[in-house]
Design an enzyme around this catalytic site. Structure first.
Site, short mmCIF file in Angstrom:
data_model
loop_
_atom_site.label_atom_id
_atom_site.label_comp_id
_atom_site.label_asym_id
_atom_site.label_seq_id
_atom_site.Cartn_x
_atom_site.Cartn_y
_atom_site.Cartn_z
N CYS A 58 0.84 -1.19 0.00
CA CYS A 58 0.00 0.00 0.00
C CYS A 58 0.89 1.25 0.00
O CYS A 58 1.54 1.54 -0.98
CB CYS A 58 -0.97 -0.04 1.19
SG CYS A 58 -2.39 1.08 1.03
N HIS A 74 -3.21 -5.88 1.00
CA HIS A 74 -2.53 -6.11 2.28
C HIS A 74 -2.46 -7.60 2.63
O HIS A 74 -3.36 -8.11 3.30
CB HIS A 74 -3.28 -5.39 3.41
CG HIS A 74 -3.14 -3.91 3.40
ND1 HIS A 74 -2.22 -3.23 4.18
CD2 HIS A 74 -3.81 -2.94 2.70
CE1 HIS A 74 -2.33 -1.93 3.99
NE2 HIS A 74 -3.29 -1.72 3.09
N GLU A 106 -0.66 -9.01 4.84
CA GLU A 106 -0.52 -9.20 6.28
C GLU A 106 -1.85 -9.21 7.01
O GLU A 106 -1.93 -9.63 8.17
CB GLU A 106 0.39 -8.10 6.87
CG GLU A 106 -0.24 -6.73 7.08
CD GLU A 106 -0.37 -5.88 5.82
OE1 GLU A 106 -0.80 -4.72 5.93
OE2 GLU A 106 -0.02 -6.38 4.72
#
Length: 226
Positions: A90, A198, A200
């Site tokens: 991002c 994302h 994660e």
């Protein structure tokens, strides 16, 4: 190989640095070091560097532009040049383009709206250190949360990225107006990946899915077998 040792860079305005650190620690193990943007040097012997999401410097000038001039970024660029794997997610992707580690730029989303939802991605290249845990053409689901994720590059650059297999992920649907629906790109050496979604945030079922986990798992697997 000794214990996995990684660093997560924090810029003023980062808001996913802890998320990234927790994901790397849970999946990769080893030591996860938190590095402040104002530091002039990285810790010794790093296996992996992550630039997390957020709004570095409030995006007041241009997303990632000020962060790319932070003291630590010279050390990150040098580490990438030595082959250390670097992941920018991002805002981290924006920093990678602004620092010259990746080509192109991230513009305002088409429609000028902030997009925050899960999106479908297609794995375009499964031959890199980051993507070898997936199958080519596999569709995965990863969340996005951005206002400036519209990937842009000139036609010549886009053709080169496609021809060299450097498009890592592509949106399976229209999300933000990105050229050729590109969601993630690699550098020429394959050790730097920038992506707007994302991973994660998708490493265990409690997150709603674990499609991001393979990216981190393969970092360790790839470095052990390298």
């Amino acid at each position: 190989m000794s214990a996995f040792r990684s660093a997560v860079i924090t810029f003023p305005g980062s808001n996913c640095d802890r998320d990234m650190a927790v994901a790397v620690e849970q999946v990769c193990g080893g030591e996860v070091l938190r590095v402040w943007h104002g530091d002039a040097a990285l810790p010794d012997r790093l296996d992996f560097i992550a630039l997390p999401g957020g709004f570095s410097y409030g995006d007041y000038l241009r997303s990632g532009a000020m962060a790319a001039r932070s003291p630590i970024m010279q050390a990150v660029v040098e580490a990438a040049g030595r082959g250390v794997p670097v992941l920018g997610v991002c805002n981290g992707f924006q920093v990678l383009t602004e620092s010259g580690l990746l080509p192109g730029a991230l513009l305002r989303n088409a429609g000028m709206n902030f997009v925050c939802r899960e999106v479908a991605l297609t794995v375009e290249n499964n031959q890199s250190l980051f993507t070898a845990g997936y199958s080519a053409g596999q569709q995965i689901t990863i969340p996005v949360a951005h206002h400036d994720g519209n990937y842009f590059a000139d036609a010549e650059t886009l053709d080169r990225l496609e021809g060299e297999g450097r498009v890592a992920f592509r949106y399976a649907e229209q999300v933000n107006g990105s050229a050729r629906q590109i969601a993630g790109v690699l550098n020429a050496a394959g050790n730097v990946l920038g992506m707007m979604p994302h991973p994660e945030r998708m490493i265990e079922p409690a997150h709603g899915g674990s499609d991001g986990r393979a990216l981190f798992e393969n970092l360790v697997r790839g470095l052990v077998t390298a």
